[in-house]
Motif scaffolding. Structure first.
Motif, PDB file in Angstrom:
ATOM      1  N   VAL A  12      -0.736  32.957  32.249  1.00 41.27           N
ATOM      2  CA  VAL A  12       0.239  33.925  31.774  1.00 41.27           C
ATOM      3  C   VAL A  12       0.083  34.082  30.269  1.00 41.27           C
ATOM      4  N   ARG A  13       0.110  35.324  29.802  1.00 41.52           N
ATOM      5  CA  ARG A  13       0.001  35.559  28.370  1.00 41.52           C
ATOM      6  C   ARG A  13       1.235  34.989  27.662  1.00 41.52           C
ATOM      7  N   ILE A  14       1.016  34.266  26.595  1.00 36.73           N
ATOM      8  CA  ILE A  14       2.086  33.588  25.871  1.00 36.73           C
ATOM      9  C   ILE A  14       2.910  34.588  25.068  1.00 36.73           C
ATOM     10  N   LEU A  15       4.203  34.366  25.041  1.00 33.04           N
ATOM     11  CA  LEU A  15       5.070  35.176  24.197  1.00 33.04           C
ATOM     12  C   LEU A  15       4.869  34.755  22.747  1.00 33.04           C
ATOM     13  N   ALA A  53       9.502  41.041  26.877  1.00 37.68           N
ATOM     14  CA  ALA A  53       9.028  41.611  25.615  1.00 37.68           C
ATOM     15  C   ALA A  53       8.846  40.509  24.587  1.00 37.68           C
ATOM     16  N   HIS A  54       7.897  40.689  23.677  1.00 41.05           N
ATOM     17  CA  HIS A  54       7.793  39.811  22.520  1.00 41.05           C
ATOM     18  C   HIS A  54       9.066  39.985  21.683  1.00 41.05           C
ATOM     19  N   SER A  55       9.607  38.875  21.202  1.00 43.91           N
ATOM     20  CA  SER A  55      10.948  38.937  20.608  1.00 43.91           C
ATOM     21  C   SER A  55      11.135  37.836  19.586  1.00 43.91           C
ATOM     22  N   SER A  56      12.291  37.865  18.980  1.00 48.86           N
ATOM     23  CA  SER A  56      12.790  36.801  18.120  1.00 48.86           C
ATOM     24  C   SER A  56      14.282  36.701  18.371  1.00 48.86           C
ATOM     25  N   PRO A  57      14.984  35.784  17.700  1.00 45.44           N
ATOM     26  CA  PRO A  57      16.444  35.761  17.893  1.00 45.44           C
ATOM     27  C   PRO A  57      17.125  37.042  17.463  1.00 45.44           C
ATOM     28  N   ALA A  77      11.949  36.754  26.785  1.00 46.07           N
ATOM     29  CA  ALA A  77      11.876  37.281  25.422  1.00 46.07           C
ATOM     30  C   ALA A  77      12.102  36.108  24.479  1.00 46.07           C
ATOM     31  N   CYS A  78      11.035  35.604  23.886  1.00 42.39           N
ATOM     32  CA  CYS A  78      11.110  34.307  23.223  1.00 42.39           C
ATOM     33  C   CYS A  78      12.184  34.269  22.131  1.00 42.39           C
ATOM     34  N   SER A  79      12.936  33.193  22.164  1.00 42.48           N
ATOM     35  CA  SER A  79      13.953  32.844  21.161  1.00 42.48           C
ATOM     36  C   SER A  79      15.168  33.767  21.155  1.00 42.48           C
ATOM     37  N   THR A  80      15.229  34.751  22.062  1.00 40.29           N
ATOM     38  CA  THR A  80      16.359  35.682  22.050  1.00 40.29           C
ATOM     39  C   THR A  80      17.679  34.975  22.336  1.00 40.29           C
ATOM     40  N   ALA A  81      17.638  33.857  23.046  1.00 40.96           N
ATOM     41  CA  ALA A  81      18.867  33.128  23.375  1.00 40.96           C
ATOM     42  C   ALA A  81      19.096  31.942  22.431  1.00 40.96           C
ATOM     43  N   ARG A  82      18.524  31.963  21.237  1.00 38.21           N
ATOM     44  CA  ARG A  82      18.734  30.879  20.272  1.00 38.21           C
ATOM     45  C   ARG A  82      20.135  31.057  19.670  1.00 38.21           C
ATOM     46  N   TYR A  83      21.109  30.612  20.419  1.00 36.01           N
ATOM     47  CA  TYR A  83      22.513  30.941  20.173  1.00 36.01           C
ATOM     48  C   TYR A  83      23.031  30.408  18.849  1.00 36.01           C
ATOM     49  N   LYS A 113      13.604  29.095  22.098  1.00 34.68           N
ATOM     50  CA  LYS A 113      12.316  28.882  21.429  1.00 34.68           C
ATOM     51  C   LYS A 113      11.295  29.878  21.969  1.00 34.68           C
ATOM     52  N   THR A 114      10.082  29.815  21.423  1.00 31.61           N
ATOM     53  CA  THR A 114       8.977  30.574  21.991  1.00 31.61           C
ATOM     54  C   THR A 114       8.751  30.083  23.415  1.00 31.61           C
ATOM     55  N   GLY A 115       8.793  31.009  24.362  1.00 27.20           N
ATOM     56  CA  GLY A 115       8.746  30.660  25.775  1.00 27.20           C
ATOM     57  C   GLY A 115       9.920  31.308  26.489  1.00 27.20           C
ATOM     58  N   SER A 116       9.961  31.200  27.782  1.00 27.29           N
ATOM     59  CA  SER A 116      11.037  31.768  28.595  1.00 27.29           C
ATOM     60  C   SER A 116      10.857  31.259  30.012  1.00 27.29           C
TER      61      SER A 116
END
Length: 491
Positions: free
Chosen positions: A27-30, A291-295, A329-335, A365-368
């Motif tokens: 799997v392609r890494i986020l 999707a590629h993401s950040s917080p 979506a990596c790190s989007t849930a970094r609450y 974090k990076t990952g999902s």
């Protein structure tokens, strides 16, 4: 090399709770992409905002149940077949949200959960984990406000990077072996007994350091309306999959929803920011965003390079309108991040539009999440989000290898784990009205309700009776039924 952007996972050790149709072995890494050039806050900065006091906890009294439900005041296995859970509220927040939490306790009681409320402050993650251990057996805990996060660190994250991030698995796995060999307050080892015993859900607001009473009261208000059938419902799903993961297809949603009810968008020519904005504002039961993401936002690939949708779009412009989300979506849930985008999927500031979001699973974090079938399959069999989420973790096998720690150790559940899409499918009784009294006998009672707009729906009417089955008690109070009529098709 381009190959380095792919993760190779040993899927042979993962139990398939539902047959996998997606190839997860490569799997392609986020990659964490943030067009606003913001950096996630490290543990050293976050810890400066932690309360520096001894661990304290206090149990709150149960709310008073209505007279005809007084038998729900105390625990019994008959009345609470789904078991015990706890609601943990940040100490200083509790007085401002008490009424909402009390209503929630009554709401989950009607679903078969016996909830006990505690307020907590101070201490370390080890103190809070010991507190949870002391409350077993419970099925799970809902953490309200800035209740202490546990942090995990890796020096062998994707591409050999260093990573440190909130890790709620620490509170789900209550008998596992966790270690912090350098004593820096971040765990880095998890050697044995890795299966979680409970689910954890978080209501950590993206404002006021996680404890915004206005956002939390609004959330509980919408939660209550949803359970009463007054917020709507949807038996449909969206899979919005950006270019790097088109092979995910419908992400396994066909295990939970009829195929005609799925909107699957994987064409690289159409998965841009504008299409995302349009789709995420549609009413659906579940939506998965890949999707590629950040917080702080999502990045969607386009022929011209990419389109950035900041989390503030959900906050200020148009809140999302699905009820449940899976954020690949990596790190989007970094609450722990102020203005975390994952939080704006379920919280709603005062504005002209209404956010219907109630749950978002994602990563700090990076990952999902991967192995989506192990998440949607259990829910397709009737499980609530929290139970399916716990099943997903347990299916990873008896140990967590490096690739699994890289991909999954940031996974967290934002929102109420006791819900799923069908929780809101409640016919609204119109006649007889609440409190109507009939004092003649014999009589005919006519029932009328707003119909459910789903194909093939049938209805059941259950009539409870006081004293007819057991002297001085409702039939439900002794685990019995008085009158049940099923198979009704017309309201």
């Amino acid at each position: 090399m381009q190959e380095d952007r792919f993760a190779r996972l040993d899927t042979s050790k993962v139990r398939q709770l539902a047959k996998f149709k997606i190839d997860y072995s490569r799997v392609r890494i986020l990659e964490e992409i943030d067009k606003e050039q913001k950096k996630p806050e490290p543990f050293s900065d976050f810890v400066l905002r932690l309360p520096r006091s001894a661990f304290q906890t206090e149990q709150m009294p149960r709310p008073a149940f209505p007279p005809d439900e007084a038998y729900l005041q105390n625990f019994s296995a008959i009345q609470y077949p789904k078991g015990k859970m706890i609601v943990v509220v940040a100490w200083d927040l509790y007085p401002q949200v008490q009424a909402s939490v009390d209503q929630y306790v009554i709401d989950v009681a009607n679903d078969g959960y016996f909830a006990t409320v505690f307020k907590v402050k101070g201490g370390k993650p080890q103190d809070f984990r010991a507190f949870l251990q002391g409350k077993m057996p419970i099925v799970g805990a809902l953490l309200v406000g800035n209740v202490m996060p546990a942090w995990f660190e890796m020096d062998d994250d994707f591409f050999g990077a260093h990573a440190e991030f909130p890790c709620d698995l620490y509170y789900m796995d209550l008998n596992g072996t966790w270690s912090d060999p350098d004593g820096d307050g971040k765990f880095s080892g998890h050697a044995a007994n890795v299966d979680p015993e409970i689910w954890i859900g978080r209501l950590w607001t993206p404002t006021l350091n996680g404890s915004d009473p206005a956002l939390i009261n609004d959330y509980f208000g919408r939660n209550h309306l949803y359970r009463k059938g007054l917020l709507g419902y949807s038996r449909s799903a969206l899979a919005y999959v950006d270019d790097d993961w088109t092979g995910f297809g419908d992400c396994g949603f066909d295990l939970m929803f009829p195929v005609p009810n799925l909107e699957v968008i994987t064409d690289p020519a159409t998965t841009d920011g504008d299409r995302y904005k349009s789709e995420i504002n549609q009413s659906r039961g579940w939506s998965q965003v890949c999707a590629h993401s950040s917080p702080f936002g999502h990045s969607f690939s386009t022929p011209g390079g990419g389109e950035w949708v900041p989390g503030t779009y959900l906050r200020d412009t148009a809140p999302p309108n699905a009820f449940f989300y899976n954020l690949f979506a990596c790190s989007t849930a970094r609450y722990t991040e102020p203005d975390c985008m994952g939080g704006w999927y379920i919280f709603d500031k005062a504005s002209g539009s209404k956010n219907f979001g109630l749950v978002a699973v994602g990563s700090t974090k990076t990952g999902s999440m991967l192995y989506f079938e192990n998440f949607y399959g259990p829910m397709g069999s009737g499980k609530v989000v929290g139970d399916a989420y716990k099943d997903w973790w347990k299916a990873l096998g008896p140990n967590h290898e490096l690739g699994e720690r890289q991909w999954f150790y940031g996974m967290t559940l934002l929102g109420d784990p006791t819900l799923n899409w069908w929780t809101g499918v409640v016919p609204i009784l119109r006649d007889p009205g609440n409190g109507d009294t009939f004092d003649h006998f014999p009589r005919k009672t006519h029932y009328r309700w707003d119909p459910i707009t789903l194909p093939g729906v049938t209805y059941t009417i259950e009539i409870d009776a006081f004293g007819a089955v057991a002297a001085g008690k409702w039939a439900a109070e002794v685990g019995a039924t008085f009158s049940v009529t099923s198979g009704l098709v017309n309201p």
